[in-house]
Design a protein around this motif. Structure first.
Motif, PDB file in Angstrom:
ATOM      1  N   GLU A   1       0.825  -1.210   0.000  1.00 59.40           N
ATOM      2  CA  GLU A   1       0.000   0.000   0.000  1.00 59.40           C
ATOM      3  C   GLU A   1       0.861   1.263   0.000  1.00 59.40           C
ATOM      4  OE1 GLU A   1      -3.310   0.456  -0.068  1.00 59.40           O
ATOM      5  OE2 GLU A   1      -3.828  -1.675  -0.171  1.00 59.40           O
ATOM      6  N   ALA A   2       2.002   1.211   0.692  1.00 63.40           N
ATOM      7  CA  ALA A   2       2.827   2.408   0.841  1.00 63.40           C
ATOM      8  C   ALA A   2       3.589   2.765  -0.426  1.00 63.40           C
ATOM      9  CB  ALA A   2       3.809   2.221   1.997  1.00 63.40           C
ATOM     10  N   VAL A   3       4.262   1.784  -1.033  1.00 65.67           N
ATOM     11  CA  VAL A   3       5.145   2.090  -2.164  1.00 65.67           C
ATOM     12  C   VAL A   3       5.004   1.119  -3.337  1.00 65.67           C
ATOM     13  CG1 VAL A   3       6.919   3.375  -0.911  1.00 65.67           C
ATOM     14  CG2 VAL A   3       7.016   0.879  -0.944  1.00 65.67           C
ATOM     15  N   GLY A   4       3.996   0.235  -3.291  1.00 72.07           N
ATOM     16  CA  GLY A   4       3.751  -0.638  -4.430  1.00 72.07           C
ATOM     17  C   GLY A   4       4.663  -1.829  -4.541  1.00 72.07           C
TER      18      GLY A   4
ATOM     19  N   GLY B   1      13.600   5.024 -12.013  1.00 73.09           N
ATOM     20  CA  GLY B   1      14.582   4.677 -10.992  1.00 73.09           C
ATOM     21  C   GLY B   1      14.023   4.806  -9.586  1.00 73.09           C
ATOM     22  N   ALA B   2      13.314   5.895  -9.324  1.00 77.36           N
ATOM     23  CA  ALA B   2      12.775   6.125  -7.982  1.00 77.36           C
ATOM     24  C   ALA B   2      11.803   5.026  -7.565  1.00 77.36           C
ATOM     25  CB  ALA B   2      12.087   7.489  -7.925  1.00 77.36           C
ATOM     26  N   SER B   3      11.050   4.490  -8.543  1.00 75.12           N
ATOM     27  CA  SER B   3      10.019   3.507  -8.198  1.00 75.12           C
ATOM     28  C   SER B   3      10.600   2.185  -7.730  1.00 75.12           C
ATOM     29  CB  SER B   3       9.108   3.259  -9.405  1.00 75.12           C
ATOM     30  OG  SER B   3       9.811   2.635 -10.471  1.00 75.12           O
ATOM     31  N   GLY B   4      11.893   1.957  -7.953  1.00 74.70           N
ATOM     32  CA  GLY B   4      12.513   0.727  -7.489  1.00 74.70           C
ATOM     33  C   GLY B   4      13.231   0.844  -6.165  1.00 74.70           C
ATOM     34  N   THR B   5      13.197   2.019  -5.545  1.00 75.11           N
ATOM     35  CA  THR B   5      13.985   2.220  -4.324  1.00 75.11           C
ATOM     36  C   THR B   5      13.353   1.596  -3.090  1.00 75.11           C
ATOM     37  OG1 THR B   5      12.860   4.326  -3.870  1.00 75.11           O
ATOM     38  CG2 THR B   5      14.920   4.423  -5.146  1.00 75.11           C
ATOM     39  N   GLY B   6      12.018   1.499  -3.078  1.00 78.56           N
ATOM     40  CA  GLY B   6      11.333   1.077  -1.861  1.00 78.56           C
ATOM     41  C   GLY B   6      10.971   2.230  -0.951  1.00 78.56           C
ATOM     42  N   TYR B   7      11.274   3.463  -1.387  1.00 78.64           N
ATOM     43  CA  TYR B   7      10.843   4.629  -0.601  1.00 78.64           C
ATOM     44  C   TYR B   7      10.268   5.741  -1.484  1.00 78.64           C
ATOM     45  CZ  TYR B   7      15.915   5.458  -1.384  1.00 78.64           C
ATOM     46  OH  TYR B   7      17.181   5.559  -1.917  1.00 78.64           O
ATOM     47  N   TRP B   8       9.788   5.378  -2.669  1.00 76.12           N
ATOM     48  CA  TRP B   8       9.056   6.299  -3.541  1.00 76.12           C
ATOM     49  C   TRP B   8       7.878   5.535  -4.110  1.00 76.12           C
ATOM     50  CZ3 TRP B   8       7.603   6.758  -8.731  1.00 76.12           C
ATOM     51  CH2 TRP B   8       7.239   8.046  -9.176  1.00 76.12           C
TER      52      TRP B   8
ATOM     53  N   SER C   1      -2.053  -6.004  -2.662  1.00 74.27           N
ATOM     54  CA  SER C   1      -1.861  -6.232  -1.227  1.00 74.27           C
ATOM     55  C   SER C   1      -1.030  -7.480  -0.945  1.00 74.27           C
ATOM     56  CB  SER C   1      -3.214  -6.335  -0.523  1.00 74.27           C
ATOM     57  OG  SER C   1      -3.975  -7.408  -1.040  1.00 74.27           O
ATOM     58  N   SER C   2      -0.978  -8.411  -1.896  1.00 74.25           N
ATOM     59  CA  SER C   2      -0.173  -9.611  -1.681  1.00 74.25           C
ATOM     60  C   SER C   2       1.309  -9.329  -1.867  1.00 74.25           C
ATOM     61  CB  SER C   2      -0.589 -10.710  -2.661  1.00 74.25           C
ATOM     62  OG  SER C   2      -0.102 -10.422  -3.957  1.00 74.25           O
ATOM     63  N   GLY C   3       1.635  -8.255  -2.569  1.00 73.61           N
ATOM     64  CA  GLY C   3       3.027  -7.954  -2.877  1.00 73.61           C
ATOM     65  C   GLY C   3       3.569  -8.729  -4.054  1.00 73.61           C
ATOM     66  N   MET C   4       2.726  -9.505  -4.736  1.00 74.21           N
ATOM     67  CA  MET C   4       3.216 -10.266  -5.883  1.00 74.21           C
ATOM     68  C   MET C   4       3.524  -9.350  -7.059  1.00 74.21           C
ATOM     69  SD  MET C   4       1.781 -13.612  -7.895  1.00 74.21           S
ATOM     70  CE  MET C   4       0.537 -13.793  -6.700  1.00 74.21           C
ATOM     71  N   ILE C   5       2.751  -8.285  -7.221  1.00 72.91           N
ATOM     72  CA  ILE C   5       3.007  -7.303  -8.275  1.00 72.91           C
ATOM     73  C   ILE C   5       3.877  -6.195  -7.701  1.00 72.91           C
ATOM     74  CG2 ILE C   5       1.993  -5.614  -9.839  1.00 72.91           C
ATOM     75  CD1 ILE C   5      -0.548  -7.303  -9.878  1.00 72.91           C
ATOM     76  N   THR C   6       4.998  -5.936  -8.360  1.00 73.33           N
ATOM     77  CA  THR C   6       5.826  -4.780  -8.014  1.00 73.33           C
ATOM     78  C   THR C   6       5.432  -3.647  -8.942  1.00 73.33           C
ATOM     79  OG1 THR C   6       7.655  -6.150  -7.256  1.00 73.33           O
ATOM     80  CG2 THR C   6       8.172  -3.894  -7.882  1.00 73.33           C
ATOM     81  N   SER C   7       5.048  -2.525  -8.360  1.00 72.37           N
ATOM     82  CA  SER C   7       4.503  -1.425  -9.141  1.00 72.37           C
ATOM     83  C   SER C   7       5.597  -0.414  -9.464  1.00 72.37           C
ATOM     84  CB  SER C   7       3.356  -0.753  -8.362  1.00 72.37           C
ATOM     85  OG  SER C   7       2.669   0.158  -9.174  1.00 72.37           O
ATOM     86  N   LEU C   8       6.188  -0.556 -10.657  1.00 74.80           N
ATOM     87  CA  LEU C   8       7.228   0.366 -11.097  1.00 74.80           C
ATOM     88  C   LEU C   8       6.647   1.413 -12.040  1.00 74.80           C
ATOM     89  CD1 LEU C   8      10.098  -2.190 -11.866  1.00 74.80           C
ATOM     90  CD2 LEU C   8       9.718  -0.898  -9.757  1.00 74.80           C
TER      91      LEU C   8
ATOM     92  N   LEU D   1       4.760   0.330 -15.051  1.00 74.84           N
ATOM     93  CA  LEU D   1       5.264  -0.984 -15.420  1.00 74.84           C
ATOM     94  C   LEU D   1       5.035  -1.958 -14.263  1.00 74.84           C
ATOM     95  CD1 LEU D   1       8.756  -0.332 -17.091  1.00 74.84           C
ATOM     96  CD2 LEU D   1       6.715  -1.210 -18.221  1.00 74.84           C
ATOM     97  N   PRO D   2       3.845  -2.530 -14.141  1.00 71.25           N
ATOM     98  CA  PRO D   2       3.674  -3.580 -13.137  1.00 71.25           C
ATOM     99  C   PRO D   2       4.490  -4.807 -13.523  1.00 71.25           C
ATOM    100  CG  PRO D   2       1.710  -3.402 -14.518  1.00 71.25           C
ATOM    101  CD  PRO D   2       2.606  -2.265 -14.898  1.00 71.25           C
ATOM    102  N   VAL D   3       5.195  -5.389 -12.552  1.00 64.81           N
ATOM    103  CA  VAL D   3       6.106  -6.502 -12.806  1.00 64.81           C
ATOM    104  C   VAL D   3       5.753  -7.669 -11.882  1.00 64.81           C
ATOM    105  CG1 VAL D   3       8.517  -7.255 -12.820  1.00 64.81           C
ATOM    106  CG2 VAL D   3       7.952  -4.900 -13.414  1.00 64.81           C
ATOM    107  N   VAL D   4       5.726  -8.868 -12.453  1.00 70.10           N
ATOM    108  CA  VAL D   4       5.551 -10.088 -11.670  1.00 70.10           C
ATOM    109  C   VAL D   4       6.757 -10.975 -11.961  1.00 70.10           C
ATOM    110  CG1 VAL D   4       4.096 -12.103 -11.208  1.00 70.10           C
ATOM    111  CG2 VAL D   4       3.036  -9.907 -11.811  1.00 70.10           C
ATOM    112  N   THR D   5       7.362 -11.526 -10.911  1.00 76.49           N
ATOM    113  CA  THR D   5       8.597 -12.297 -11.041  1.00 76.49           C
ATOM    114  C   THR D   5       8.370 -13.755 -10.679  1.00 76.49           C
ATOM    115  OG1 THR D   5       9.887 -10.337 -10.462  1.00 76.49           O
ATOM    116  CG2 THR D   5      10.992 -12.454 -10.261  1.00 76.49           C
TER     117      THR D   5
END
Length: 484
Positions: free
Chosen positions: A120-123, A176-183, A266-273, A281-285
């Motif tokens: 919820e906080a940073v995707g 770049g900011a979207s991958g930091t975990g604090y943006w 909410s599951s954290g499976m999608i990383t929201s970049l 760019l939603p990413v699933v790994t």
């Protein structure tokens, strides 16, 4: 408009392409490996950023940049460059998926109240590779370095800052900011409380530029664009847009797609970049892609993946009833971290090397189709799939992928797409600054040359194979996807 350059600083080398600003045609290029000596007592995840500058200078030698009007910078993602109050590096940059940070990732998840709270906080949910997790590791393992840290940059931020002569203003981009975990890509803003949670105190963060904004101009008049991470630059260089997804086949796999809005999962499976154009760019790994093929090749005693592909092509769709759930390293999609792979459907007639080889390819691709379905289930439009990685060229992959994915598959020719994407960003920033390009619309460069594969009459067969896989997965791991 003239000519522009794109610079890609990967984990191992620097690649520079010089392109026609209007068409994207590559005019010339340069390459240099990074110096081999790791910093920090030999740890491969500790790198002196000066190595990036040294290889940049070597790659740009011989007048490569003569006549260039603008440069874009792409660089490896997740590299943390901590700076002191004077702008000097506090310690070597921490790059890659540093295993030292795994405990720190779990600490951060618990510290904010769980996976849901982070999503919820940073995707995204903290992983060992992310800068926010490396900050927590540094705070716990190197408290003196953490205390000296006054500002935070990533690799492409640091390179842009150096090219501009280390100005007071430091910048980054949305990607770049979207991958930091604090943006947060959803809100377009920093969560400085998460920096403090990880590091123990606040630090200066770079200004986030828009896609066509320039970071600045060198004293010689060379415009430097915002720069971005390698993933975003490669997507931009490939020319993917709405309706497109990218499936990357490395040891592990990933699926990303262009979407007009950030997805909060909410599951954290999608990383929201965020991407390099203003979209998302939603990413699933997945944890198991090419490692599935390599393991199967070793089991069958074949010398390489080309031979495994040839063997698989002697079988038929459905592998004579063999189904491989390729969870060899556990799995992230679905979230089954402690499971193992499963092989079912063993009958006397199916116990042949070619059927197991085919089942490995089908299992790998079906696992990635599961990841695609996670995005489709959230409303992401997927009509065309770009397939990347060396194994994308294998006949067994190309024969099965379109029908299993249920979409047209595009296999681009190998190319320096991250560097080309960086050059395209430079052309955009140059055109926007001169008033010749709309700052909201990137230059329409030529698409990547590619092989196009359609499912056609194989679609029904492919979907039957996929259903066979899903049935085994549901029977073996009931409800594995229901929580998502």
């Amino acid at each position: 408009m003239g000519i522009v350059a794109g610079l890609d600083s990967s984990p191992d080398f620097t690649r520079i392409v010089v392109c026609d600003a209007d068409t994207g045609a590559v005019i010339r290029q340069g390459y240099a490996a990074h110096p081999l000596e790791p910093a920090g007592g030999g740890r491969p995840s500790d790198v002196d950023p000066q190595a990036w500058l040294l290889s940049l200078g070597e790659a740009a030698g011989g007048g490569l940049l003569e006549g260039v009007q603008a440069i874009g910078v792409s660089a490896q993602q997740n590299g943390l460059v901590p700076l002191d109050t004077q702008g000097n590096t506090v310690r070597p940059a921490v790059v890659g998926g540093d295993k030292r940070a795994q405990v720190a990732a779990a600490d951060l998840v618990d510290g904010l109240g769980g996976r849901h709270a982070w999503a919820e906080a940073v995707g995204c949910v903290p992983q060992a590779a992310q800068p926010v997790t490396k900050l927590r590791w540094m705070a716990r393992s190197e408290p003196e370095n953490a205390a000296r840290t006054a500002a935070l940059l990533q690799a492409h931020d640091w390179l842009v800052w150096q090219l501009l002569g280390r100005p007071v203003r430091r910048t980054t981009d949305r990607g770049g900011a979207s991958g930091t975990g604090y943006w947060s890509a959803a809100t377009g803003s920093y969560r400085t409380d998460l920096v403090e949670l990880a590091l123990g105190h606040q630090a200066m963060l770079p200004e986030v530029l828009g896609p066509s904004e320039a970071a600045g101009t060198t004293p010689e008049g060379l415009l430097i664009s915002a720069g971005t991470g390698e993933t975003m630059a490669a997507a931009f260089g490939l020319g993917i847009g709405l309706g497109d997804a990218v499936v990357s086949l490395g040891a592990s796999g990933s699926v990303m797609a262009v979407h007009p809005e950030a997805l909060v999962d909410s599951s954290g499976m999608i990383t929201s970049l965020a991407d390099a154009t203003g979209m998302h760019l939603p990413v699933v790994t997945t944890l198991n892609a090419v490692r599935t093929l390599r393991g199967t090749a070793e089991l069958l005693g074949v010398p390489d993946l080309e031979s495994l592909s040839d063997l698989a092509m002697k079988s038929t769709p459905g592998s004579h009833g063999l189904v491989l759930l390729p969870y060899l390293e556990g799995e992230r999609t679905p979230h089954l971290p402690h499971t193992a792979g499963t092989l079912t459907g063993l009958r006397r007639e199916s116990m042949r090397p070619e059927h197991l080889a085919r089942a490995a390819f089908e299992g790998m691709l079906c696992g990635l189709a599961d990841a695609l379905d996670v995005l489709r289930g959230r409303g992401v439009d997927v009509r065309r799939i770009f397939l990347l990685g060396a194994v994308a060229e294998l006949p067994a992959v190309q024969a099965a992928a379109p029908a299993l994915f249920g979409a047209q598959v595009v296999v681009p020719q190998p190319g320096d797409y991250a560097a080309i994407g960086a050059a395209r960003q430079a052309a955009w920033a140059l055109g926007a600054s001169q008033g010749t390009l709309d700052p909201r619309t990137p230059p329409p460069w030529q698409g990547a040359p590619a092989q196009v594969l359609d499912p056609n009459e194989e679609l029904a067969v492919g979907q039957a194979v996929r259903q066979q896989y899903v049935s085994v997965r549901e029977q073996t791991h009931p409800g594995a996807f229901q929580q998502y």
